[in-house]
Scaffold this motif. Structure first.
Motif, PDB file in Angstrom:
ATOM      1  N   GLU A   1       0.832  -1.202   0.000  1.00 54.51           N
ATOM      2  CA  GLU A   1       0.000   0.000   0.000  1.00 54.51           C
ATOM      3  C   GLU A   1       0.870   1.258   0.000  1.00 54.51           C
ATOM      4  O   GLU A   1       2.020   1.251   0.454  1.00 54.51           O
ATOM      5  CB  GLU A   1      -0.933  -0.008   1.207  1.00 54.51           C
ATOM      6  CG  GLU A   1      -1.969  -1.117   1.144  1.00 54.51           C
ATOM      7  CD  GLU A   1      -2.949  -1.060   2.312  1.00 54.51           C
ATOM      8  OE1 GLU A   1      -3.126   0.035   2.896  1.00 54.51           O
ATOM      9  OE2 GLU A   1      -3.542  -2.109   2.641  1.00 54.51           O
ATOM     10  N   ALA A   2       0.303   2.339  -0.487  1.00 53.81           N
ATOM     11  CA  ALA A   2       1.073   3.558  -0.731  1.00 53.81           C
ATOM     12  C   ALA A   2       1.726   4.105   0.531  1.00 53.81           C
ATOM     13  O   ALA A   2       2.850   4.618   0.488  1.00 53.81           O
ATOM     14  CB  ALA A   2       0.176   4.619  -1.358  1.00 53.81           C
ATOM     15  N   PHE A   3       1.051   3.998   1.684  1.00 59.47           N
ATOM     16  CA  PHE A   3       1.625   4.578   2.904  1.00 59.47           C
ATOM     17  C   PHE A   3       2.973   3.958   3.242  1.00 59.47           C
ATOM     18  O   PHE A   3       3.848   4.615   3.819  1.00 59.47           O
ATOM     19  CB  PHE A   3       0.661   4.444   4.084  1.00 59.47           C
ATOM     20  CG  PHE A   3       0.634   3.074   4.727  1.00 59.47           C
ATOM     21  CD1 PHE A   3       1.525   2.757   5.750  1.00 59.47           C
ATOM     22  CD2 PHE A   3      -0.285   2.114   4.334  1.00 59.47           C
ATOM     23  CE1 PHE A   3       1.501   1.507   6.350  1.00 59.47           C
ATOM     24  CE2 PHE A   3      -0.315   0.869   4.927  1.00 59.47           C
ATOM     25  CZ  PHE A   3       0.580   0.554   5.943  1.00 59.47           C
ATOM     26  N   ALA A   4       3.154   2.670   2.893  1.00 54.49           N
ATOM     27  CA  ALA A   4       4.382   1.967   3.252  1.00 54.49           C
ATOM     28  C   ALA A   4       5.609   2.588   2.592  1.00 54.49           C
ATOM     29  O   ALA A   4       6.712   2.568   3.159  1.00 54.49           O
ATOM     30  CB  ALA A   4       4.272   0.493   2.872  1.00 54.49           C
ATOM     31  N   GLU A   5       5.419   3.140   1.406  1.00 58.25           N
ATOM     32  CA  GLU A   5       6.541   3.736   0.699  1.00 58.25           C
ATOM     33  C   GLU A   5       7.061   4.978   1.410  1.00 58.25           C
ATOM     34  O   GLU A   5       8.210   5.394   1.187  1.00 58.25           O
ATOM     35  CB  GLU A   5       6.128   4.084  -0.732  1.00 58.25           C
ATOM     36  CG  GLU A   5       5.698   2.872  -1.555  1.00 58.25           C
ATOM     37  CD  GLU A   5       5.203   3.265  -2.934  1.00 58.25           C
ATOM     38  OE1 GLU A   5       5.247   4.478  -3.257  1.00 58.25           O
ATOM     39  OE2 GLU A   5       4.773   2.365  -3.682  1.00 58.25           O
ATOM     40  N   ARG A   6       6.244   5.569   2.274  1.00 61.96           N
ATOM     41  CA  ARG A   6       6.636   6.789   2.973  1.00 61.96           C
ATOM     42  C   ARG A   6       7.240   6.501   4.344  1.00 61.96           C
ATOM     43  O   ARG A   6       7.593   7.423   5.079  1.00 61.96           O
ATOM     44  CB  ARG A   6       5.431   7.711   3.096  1.00 61.96           C
ATOM     45  CG  ARG A   6       4.819   8.091   1.745  1.00 61.96           C
ATOM     46  CD  ARG A   6       3.503   8.823   1.897  1.00 61.96           C
ATOM     47  NE  ARG A   6       3.658  10.100   2.607  1.00 61.96           N
ATOM     48  CZ  ARG A   6       2.643  10.851   3.006  1.00 61.96           C
ATOM     49  NH1 ARG A   6       1.394  10.432   2.775  1.00 61.96           N
ATOM     50  NH2 ARG A   6       2.855  11.990   3.637  1.00 61.96           N
ATOM     51  N   LEU A   7       7.363   5.232   4.696  1.00 64.63           N
ATOM     52  CA  LEU A   7       7.963   4.839   5.964  1.00 64.63           C
ATOM     53  C   LEU A   7       9.422   4.460   5.769  1.00 64.63           C
ATOM     54  O   LEU A   7       9.838   4.049   4.681  1.00 64.63           O
ATOM     55  CB  LEU A   7       7.220   3.639   6.559  1.00 64.63           C
ATOM     56  CG  LEU A   7       5.750   3.835   6.929  1.00 64.63           C
ATOM     57  CD1 LEU A   7       5.173   2.522   7.452  1.00 64.63           C
ATOM     58  CD2 LEU A   7       5.589   4.937   7.950  1.00 64.63           C
TER      59      LEU A   7
ATOM     60  N   ALA B   1       4.471   6.241  13.256  1.00 66.98           N
ATOM     61  CA  ALA B   1       5.012   6.820  12.023  1.00 66.98           C
ATOM     62  C   ALA B   1       4.034   6.655  10.870  1.00 66.98           C
ATOM     63  O   ALA B   1       3.843   7.570  10.057  1.00 66.98           O
ATOM     64  CB  ALA B   1       6.351   6.155  11.683  1.00 66.98           C
ATOM     65  N   ALA B   2       3.386   5.496  10.790  1.00 65.73           N
ATOM     66  CA  ALA B   2       2.414   5.266   9.722  1.00 65.73           C
ATOM     67  C   ALA B   2       1.206   6.191   9.870  1.00 65.73           C
ATOM     68  O   ALA B   2       0.711   6.752   8.880  1.00 65.73           O
ATOM     69  CB  ALA B   2       1.968   3.804   9.727  1.00 65.73           C
ATOM     70  N   VAL B   3       0.725   6.349  11.103  1.00 65.89           N
ATOM     71  CA  VAL B   3      -0.415   7.235  11.342  1.00 65.89           C
ATOM     72  C   VAL B   3      -0.038   8.681  11.047  1.00 65.89           C
ATOM     73  O   VAL B   3      -0.873   9.474  10.564  1.00 65.89           O
ATOM     74  CB  VAL B   3      -0.920   7.067  12.785  1.00 65.89           C
ATOM     75  CG1 VAL B   3      -1.962   8.121  13.133  1.00 65.89           C
ATOM     76  CG2 VAL B   3      -1.503   5.658  12.988  1.00 65.89           C
ATOM     77  N   ALA B   4       1.211   9.045  11.291  1.00 65.30           N
ATOM     78  CA  ALA B   4       1.657  10.413  11.007  1.00 65.30           C
ATOM     79  C   ALA B   4       1.608  10.721   9.512  1.00 65.30           C
ATOM     80  O   ALA B   4       1.270  11.835   9.119  1.00 65.30           O
ATOM     81  CB  ALA B   4       3.074  10.627  11.541  1.00 65.30           C
ATOM     82  N   VAL B   5       1.915   9.731   8.675  1.00 64.37           N
ATOM     83  CA  VAL B   5       1.890   9.975   7.229  1.00 64.37           C
ATOM     84  C   VAL B   5       0.500   9.789   6.650  1.00 64.37           C
ATOM     85  O   VAL B   5       0.181  10.334   5.595  1.00 64.37           O
ATOM     86  CB  VAL B   5       2.907   9.079   6.480  1.00 64.37           C
ATOM     87  CG1 VAL B   5       4.312   9.321   6.983  1.00 64.37           C
ATOM     88  CG2 VAL B   5       2.536   7.607   6.560  1.00 64.37           C
ATOM     89  N   GLU B   6      -0.350   9.001   7.345  1.00 64.80           N
ATOM     90  CA  GLU B   6      -1.725   8.790   6.874  1.00 64.80           C
ATOM     91  C   GLU B   6      -2.639   8.630   8.095  1.00 64.80           C
ATOM     92  O   GLU B   6      -2.846   7.521   8.581  1.00 64.80           O
ATOM     93  CB  GLU B   6      -1.811   7.552   5.976  1.00 64.80           C
ATOM     94  CG  GLU B   6      -3.134   7.423   5.257  1.00 64.80           C
ATOM     95  CD  GLU B   6      -3.122   6.315   4.219  1.00 64.80           C
ATOM     96  OE1 GLU B   6      -4.127   5.586   4.155  1.00 64.80           O
ATOM     97  OE2 GLU B   6      -2.119   6.175   3.490  1.00 64.80           O
ATOM     98  N   PRO B   7      -3.192   9.719   8.623  1.00 69.46           N
ATOM     99  CA  PRO B   7      -3.955   9.679   9.874  1.00 69.46           C
ATOM    100  C   PRO B   7      -5.105   8.680   9.885  1.00 69.46           C
ATOM    101  O   PRO B   7      -5.463   8.165  10.952  1.00 69.46           O
ATOM    102  CB  PRO B   7      -4.456  11.116  10.016  1.00 69.46           C
ATOM    103  CG  PRO B   7      -3.424  11.942   9.301  1.00 69.46           C
ATOM    104  CD  PRO B   7      -3.007  11.105   8.125  1.00 69.46           C
TER     105      PRO B   7
ATOM    106  N   GLU C   1      -7.604   4.420  12.690  1.00 68.45           N
ATOM    107  CA  GLU C   1      -8.787   3.576  12.832  1.00 68.45           C
ATOM    108  C   GLU C   1      -8.460   2.136  12.491  1.00 68.45           C
ATOM    109  O   GLU C   1      -8.916   1.211  13.178  1.00 68.45           O
ATOM    110  CB  GLU C   1      -9.919   4.084  11.934  1.00 68.45           C
ATOM    111  CG  GLU C   1     -11.164   3.207  12.015  1.00 68.45           C
ATOM    112  CD  GLU C   1     -12.394   3.834  11.386  1.00 68.45           C
ATOM    113  OE1 GLU C   1     -13.368   3.095  11.147  1.00 68.45           O
ATOM    114  OE2 GLU C   1     -12.377   5.052  11.140  1.00 68.45           O
ATOM    115  N   ARG C   2      -7.668   1.896  11.473  1.00 70.95           N
ATOM    116  CA  ARG C   2      -7.293   0.524  11.136  1.00 70.95           C
ATOM    117  C   ARG C   2      -6.492  -0.110  12.272  1.00 70.95           C
ATOM    118  O   ARG C   2      -6.655  -1.291  12.569  1.00 70.95           O
ATOM    119  CB  ARG C   2      -6.466   0.479   9.851  1.00 70.95           C
ATOM    120  CG  ARG C   2      -6.270  -0.943   9.331  1.00 70.95           C
ATOM    121  CD  ARG C   2      -5.271  -1.049   8.199  1.00 70.95           C
ATOM    122  NE  ARG C   2      -5.587  -0.231   7.048  1.00 70.95           N
ATOM    123  CZ  ARG C   2      -4.910  -0.281   5.898  1.00 70.95           C
ATOM    124  NH1 ARG C   2      -3.884  -1.115   5.782  1.00 70.95           N
ATOM    125  NH2 ARG C   2      -5.235   0.509   4.902  1.00 70.95           N
ATOM    126  N   ALA C   3      -5.636   0.660  12.904  1.00 66.40           N
ATOM    127  CA  ALA C   3      -4.851   0.128  14.013  1.00 66.40           C
ATOM    128  C   ALA C   3      -5.751  -0.336  15.156  1.00 66.40           C
ATOM    129  O   ALA C   3      -5.486  -1.361  15.798  1.00 66.40           O
ATOM    130  CB  ALA C   3      -3.867   1.187  14.506  1.00 66.40           C
TER     131      ALA C   3
END
Length: 327
Positions: free
Chosen positions: A175-181, A250-256, A260-262
């Motif tokens: 997923e796209a968010f992973a690339e920003r971690l 860190a993931a929530v910071a890039v995609e708030p 909810e998924r967490a």
């Protein structure tokens, strides 16, 4: 118009619960008690893993095997039961290979040794697909900790950190968010998805001090609701107190929206438990001595309503759903 099919909870409650023996607790728990005499009780639990639902088809077979055993050990841990052994059923699709079977068996053997939980038997069969793995695990307990013992005023605790595995699945899917971690955060989340940590070291703490417990498999929000329903209480949860790993933060910071998924996404296999106020210091100390973090996140309240979740400013947070559902 087609008939609406039962939800997962309805299927269990309306169709199968009437068949349950006394030790099955109306199928409202994750495990059952076998009717034996003596100071110890035999606890039994079972879980099935299906390719494409609980793991990805290209996940390493050894890791799939270890996950299949560990999710059952997690249920035993939540009931304060020491593992005894397990049975394995494999439904293999047409494309299985000898190398896959060897890898699966090697992973299973590694964890069976590590957790002193040997294989006693099982069954193998063919299926047109997908690959399905079912393990039934047995444990020994001197006090079975059910879901149904929470009372108003009890404090609510969770072990470890919440949300890593749900986000790890997103990493595995690219997923796209992973690339920003960063690489370390991706690796941490992926590891938690692939390899749960059954909290067996908490058995003594739960046995001695918990009023109710279960493991978190379908999401903190939904599994808490299940525990509360079984206990006949409600709860208030402070979301700011829910323990999150640095990788999940860190993931929530890039995609708030990932917060909810967490909270609702599942696959944590952490322990959710309650303790009376007088037992809180003892259970947290026992957990600390066992080397497992246990964090207080809220309290049980009188009533039959679903749990209420509060943000850092005291506002009520509503989620689109509380947990993963198979149906």
């Amino acid at each position: 118009m087609a008939e609406r099919r039962f939800s997962e909870d309805e299927l269990i409650a309306e169709i199968f619960a009437p068949l349950a023996a006394e030790g099955g607790f109306g199928l409202r728990d994750d495990a059952a008690l076998l009717p034996l005499r003596g100071a110890q009780e035999i606890v039994v639990t079972t879980d099935a893993l299906v390719s494409g639902v609980h793991f990805l088809p290209d996940d390493a077979p050894g890791l799939v095997a270890r996950k299949a055993l560990r999710v059952n050990l997690s249920d035993l841990a939540a009931k304060a039961a020491e593992p005894i052994g397990f049975l394995l059923t494999l439904a293999l699709p047409p494309d299985w290979t000898n190398d896959w079977a060897r890898g699966f068996a090697a992973g299973l053997a590694e964890d069976a040794r590590a957790f002193a939980c040997p294989l006693y038997g099982g069954d193998t069969t063919a299926t047109p697909g997908p690959l399905t793995i079912s393990i039934t695990a047995f444990g020994r307990a001197t006090r079975f900790v059910s879901r149904s013992g929470a009372r108003p005023g009890d404090r609510i605790f969770v072990s470890g950190t919440i949300g890593d595995a749900a986000l790890g699945l997103g990493v595995a899917r690219g997923e796209a968010f992973a690339e920003r971690l960063g690489e370390a955060a991706r690796a941490q989340l992926l590891d938690r998805y692939l390899l749960p940590r059954p909290r067996l070291p908490l058995i003594a703490a739960l046995r001695g001090h918990a009023s109710a417990a279960m493991d978190i498999s379908d999401g903190l929000g939904g599994d808490l609701a299940k525990l509360l329903r079984a206990s006949g209480v409600s709860a208030r949860v402070e979301l700011a107190r829910v323990p999150l790993s640095d990788a999940t933060r860190a993931a929530v910071a890039v995609e708030p929206a990932l917060f909810e998924r967490a909270i609702t996404g599942g696959d944590d296999y952490e322990i959710l438990c309650c303790a009376a106020p007088a037992a809180c210091a003892a259970i947290t100390q026992a957990a600390r001595e066992a080397g497992v973090a246990l964090t207080e996140i809220g309290a049980a309240t009188a009533g039959a309503e679903p749990p209420q979740f509060f943000g850092s400013t005291g506002n009520i947070i509503n989620f689109s759903r509380l947990s993963f559902s198979h149906f």
